[in-house]
Scaffold this motif. Structure first.
Motif, PDB file in Angstrom:
ATOM      1  N   SER A  75       0.736  -0.032  10.076  1.00 57.42           N
ATOM      2  CA  SER A  75      -0.225  -1.039   9.619  1.00 57.42           C
ATOM      3  C   SER A  75      -0.165  -1.250   8.117  1.00 57.42           C
ATOM      4  O   SER A  75      -0.388  -2.357   7.637  1.00 57.42           O
ATOM      5  CB  SER A  75      -1.639  -0.635  10.041  1.00 57.42           C
ATOM      6  OG  SER A  75      -1.741  -0.642  11.443  1.00 57.42           O
ATOM      7  N   PHE A  76       0.143  -0.215   7.375  1.00 57.31           N
ATOM      8  CA  PHE A  76       0.256  -0.378   5.928  1.00 57.31           C
ATOM      9  C   PHE A  76       1.442  -1.256   5.549  1.00 57.31           C
ATOM     10  O   PHE A  76       1.496  -1.800   4.456  1.00 57.31           O
ATOM     11  CB  PHE A  76       0.368   0.975   5.225  1.00 57.31           C
ATOM     12  CG  PHE A  76      -0.951   1.624   4.956  1.00 57.31           C
ATOM     13  CD1 PHE A  76      -1.952   0.961   4.266  1.00 57.31           C
ATOM     14  CD2 PHE A  76      -1.201   2.910   5.398  1.00 57.31           C
ATOM     15  CE1 PHE A  76      -3.174   1.553   4.025  1.00 57.31           C
ATOM     16  CE2 PHE A  76      -2.427   3.520   5.153  1.00 57.31           C
ATOM     17  CZ  PHE A  76      -3.416   2.841   4.468  1.00 57.31           C
ATOM     18  N   GLN A  77       2.371  -1.438   6.447  1.00 53.82           N
ATOM     19  CA  GLN A  77       3.540  -2.269   6.159  1.00 53.82           C
ATOM     20  C   GLN A  77       3.234  -3.761   6.258  1.00 53.82           C
ATOM     21  O   GLN A  77       4.100  -4.587   6.023  1.00 53.82           O
ATOM     22  CB  GLN A  77       4.694  -1.899   7.086  1.00 53.82           C
ATOM     23  CG  GLN A  77       5.226  -0.505   6.809  1.00 53.82           C
ATOM     24  CD  GLN A  77       6.308  -0.104   7.782  1.00 53.82           C
ATOM     25  OE1 GLN A  77       6.435  -0.655   8.852  1.00 53.82           O
ATOM     26  NE2 GLN A  77       7.096   0.882   7.390  1.00 53.82           N
ATOM     27  N   PHE A  78       1.983  -4.115   6.578  1.00 46.87           N
ATOM     28  CA  PHE A  78       1.634  -5.529   6.675  1.00 46.87           C
ATOM     29  C   PHE A  78       1.841  -6.244   5.344  1.00 46.87           C
ATOM     30  O   PHE A  78       2.069  -7.442   5.310  1.00 46.87           O
ATOM     31  CB  PHE A  78       0.198  -5.716   7.174  1.00 46.87           C
ATOM     32  CG  PHE A  78      -0.873  -5.509   6.149  1.00 46.87           C
ATOM     33  CD1 PHE A  78      -1.410  -6.582   5.469  1.00 46.87           C
ATOM     34  CD2 PHE A  78      -1.354  -4.237   5.866  1.00 46.87           C
ATOM     35  CE1 PHE A  78      -2.403  -6.393   4.522  1.00 46.87           C
ATOM     36  CE2 PHE A  78      -2.338  -4.046   4.932  1.00 46.87           C
ATOM     37  CZ  PHE A  78      -2.863  -5.124   4.259  1.00 46.87           C
ATOM     38  N   GLU A  79       1.793  -5.517   4.238  1.00 54.18           N
ATOM     39  CA  GLU A  79       1.985  -6.152   2.933  1.00 54.18           C
ATOM     40  C   GLU A  79       3.347  -6.832   2.856  1.00 54.18           C
ATOM     41  O   GLU A  79       3.470  -7.941   2.350  1.00 54.18           O
ATOM     42  CB  GLU A  79       1.844  -5.127   1.810  1.00 54.18           C
ATOM     43  CG  GLU A  79       2.049  -5.763   0.447  1.00 54.18           C
ATOM     44  CD  GLU A  79       2.065  -4.770  -0.688  1.00 54.18           C
ATOM     45  OE1 GLU A  79       2.098  -5.224  -1.833  1.00 54.18           O
ATOM     46  OE2 GLU A  79       2.063  -3.557  -0.438  1.00 54.18           O
ATOM     47  N   ASP A  80       4.375  -6.200   3.398  1.00 51.84           N
ATOM     48  CA  ASP A  80       5.713  -6.784   3.373  1.00 51.84           C
ATOM     49  C   ASP A  80       5.744  -8.099   4.157  1.00 51.84           C
ATOM     50  O   ASP A  80       6.324  -9.087   3.707  1.00 51.84           O
ATOM     51  CB  ASP A  80       6.728  -5.793   3.957  1.00 51.84           C
ATOM     52  CG  ASP A  80       8.141  -6.343   3.940  1.00 51.84           C
ATOM     53  OD1 ASP A  80       8.601  -6.780   2.862  1.00 51.84           O
ATOM     54  OD2 ASP A  80       8.779  -6.362   5.008  1.00 51.84           O
ATOM     55  N   ALA A 136      -4.010  -6.205  10.901  1.00 53.44           N
ATOM     56  CA  ALA A 136      -3.654  -4.955  10.217  1.00 53.44           C
ATOM     57  C   ALA A 136      -4.905  -4.200   9.789  1.00 53.44           C
ATOM     58  O   ALA A 136      -4.995  -2.971   9.948  1.00 53.44           O
ATOM     59  CB  ALA A 136      -2.768  -5.248   9.008  1.00 53.44           C
ATOM     60  N   ILE A 137      -5.875  -4.909   9.271  1.00 53.93           N
ATOM     61  CA  ILE A 137      -7.103  -4.256   8.809  1.00 53.93           C
ATOM     62  C   ILE A 137      -7.861  -3.649   9.983  1.00 53.93           C
ATOM     63  O   ILE A 137      -8.332  -2.512   9.905  1.00 53.93           O
ATOM     64  CB  ILE A 137      -7.971  -5.249   8.016  1.00 53.93           C
ATOM     65  CG1 ILE A 137      -7.289  -5.546   6.675  1.00 53.93           C
ATOM     66  CG2 ILE A 137      -9.377  -4.707   7.797  1.00 53.93           C
ATOM     67  CD1 ILE A 137      -7.906  -6.665   5.892  1.00 53.93           C
ATOM     68  N   LYS A 138      -7.960  -4.385  11.091  1.00 52.31           N
ATOM     69  CA  LYS A 138      -8.638  -3.849  12.281  1.00 52.31           C
ATOM     70  C   LYS A 138      -7.914  -2.600  12.780  1.00 52.31           C
ATOM     71  O   LYS A 138      -8.556  -1.603  13.139  1.00 52.31           O
ATOM     72  CB  LYS A 138      -8.687  -4.900  13.385  1.00 52.31           C
ATOM     73  CG  LYS A 138      -9.682  -6.004  13.130  1.00 52.31           C
ATOM     74  CD  LYS A 138      -9.610  -7.048  14.228  1.00 52.31           C
ATOM     75  CE  LYS A 138     -10.443  -8.270  13.874  1.00 52.31           C
ATOM     76  NZ  LYS A 138     -10.243  -9.362  14.828  1.00 52.31           N
ATOM     77  N   THR A 139      -6.596  -2.651  12.822  1.00 55.61           N
ATOM     78  CA  THR A 139      -5.806  -1.512  13.287  1.00 55.61           C
ATOM     79  C   THR A 139      -5.993  -0.315  12.363  1.00 55.61           C
ATOM     80  O   THR A 139      -6.156   0.821  12.832  1.00 55.61           O
ATOM     81  CB  THR A 139      -4.310  -1.889  13.370  1.00 55.61           C
ATOM     82  OG1 THR A 139      -4.179  -3.012  14.258  1.00 55.61           O
ATOM     83  CG2 THR A 139      -3.461  -0.750  13.866  1.00 55.61           C
ATOM     84  N   LEU A 140      -5.974  -0.560  11.074  1.00 52.99           N
ATOM     85  CA  LEU A 140      -6.177   0.531  10.107  1.00 52.99           C
ATOM     86  C   LEU A 140      -7.554   1.173  10.271  1.00 52.99           C
ATOM     87  O   LEU A 140      -7.676   2.402  10.274  1.00 52.99           O
ATOM     88  CB  LEU A 140      -6.017   0.014   8.674  1.00 52.99           C
ATOM     89  CG  LEU A 140      -4.605  -0.227   8.197  1.00 52.99           C
ATOM     90  CD1 LEU A 140      -4.609  -0.972   6.864  1.00 52.99           C
ATOM     91  CD2 LEU A 140      -3.853   1.077   8.063  1.00 52.99           C
ATOM     92  N   MET A 141      -8.566   0.355  10.400  1.00 50.67           N
ATOM     93  CA  MET A 141      -9.919   0.890  10.541  1.00 50.67           C
ATOM     94  C   MET A 141     -10.053   1.734  11.806  1.00 50.67           C
ATOM     95  O   MET A 141     -10.604   2.831  11.776  1.00 50.67           O
ATOM     96  CB  MET A 141     -10.950  -0.251  10.546  1.00 50.67           C
ATOM     97  CG  MET A 141     -11.100  -0.950   9.208  1.00 50.67           C
ATOM     98  SD  MET A 141     -11.569   0.160   7.864  1.00 50.67           S
ATOM     99  CE  MET A 141     -13.190   0.642   8.395  1.00 50.67           C
TER     100      MET A 141
END
Length: 182
Positions: free
Chosen positions: A102-107, A46-51
């Motif tokens: 990607s921000f939904q990775f928290e769920d 998720a972090i790689k995708t967000l970046m």
């Protein structure tokens, strides 16, 4: 039944209990380890995708601003530049969709943590009950000890079945799954 046979039966139950408990602990340790590894992979992905998406957005916004500025300065081939602007807008929208997903990775991470917590809680309660029964065993006669050991064995088997429940999270990366806007 002779005293020797009762002692042998109790020892046999103790060996069975020890083997089942060891198998359960080993399996659960492996399951929890795998789930925590899965959690790390999802967060990392998720972090790689967000970046990457944010870097793409930044570049595309700069391009878009340059294009609009150029259109404003020259109006002779405005139609081609407007087409280029629309294509850039579509790419920006695609990147925004990727960022939202990607921000939904928290769920996903929260579901994995809750599942690991449930598993750990089940084991903790089992060990508490076993510990209480071991204390009772010290004061029990052979018939009582046999009954307590049988209860402990059944308790381990029941918890073992509960712990075999599958991990509810199947996703291992942020590339799969649907997009649900906030």
């Amino acid at each position: 039944m002779t005293k020797h046979n009762e002692t042998s039966d109790i020892q046999s139950l103790l060996y069975d209990l020890e083997g089942e408990l060891y198998g359960l602990i080993k399996r659960e340790h492996s399951e929890i380890s795998d789930e925590l590894s899965q959690m790390g992979s999802v967060v990392s992905d998720a972090i790689k995708t967000l970046m990457q998406s944010l870097n793409n957005l930044s570049g595309q916004l700069k391009e878009q601003n340059d294009l609009i500025q150029h259109i404003a300065e020259t109006s002779s081939d405005a139609q081609a530049q407007l087409q280029q602007y629309q294509e850039l807008s579509q790419m920006i929208n695609q990147n925004i969709t990727t960022v939202v997903r990607s921000f939904q990775f928290e769920d996903i991470v929260q579901q994995l943590v809750a599942h690991c917590g449930t598993r750990s809680g089940n084991l903790e309660r089992l060990f508490d009950r076993i510990n209480q029964n071991v204390v009772i065993l010290h004061n029990a006669d052979q018939a009582g000890a046999k009954e307590i050991l049988s209860v402990m064995k059944e308790d381990i088997a029941k918890v073992s079945e509960e712990l075999k429940k599958e991990n509810p999270v199947k996703q291992t990366s942020m590339g799969a799954g649907g997009i649900e806007l906030f």
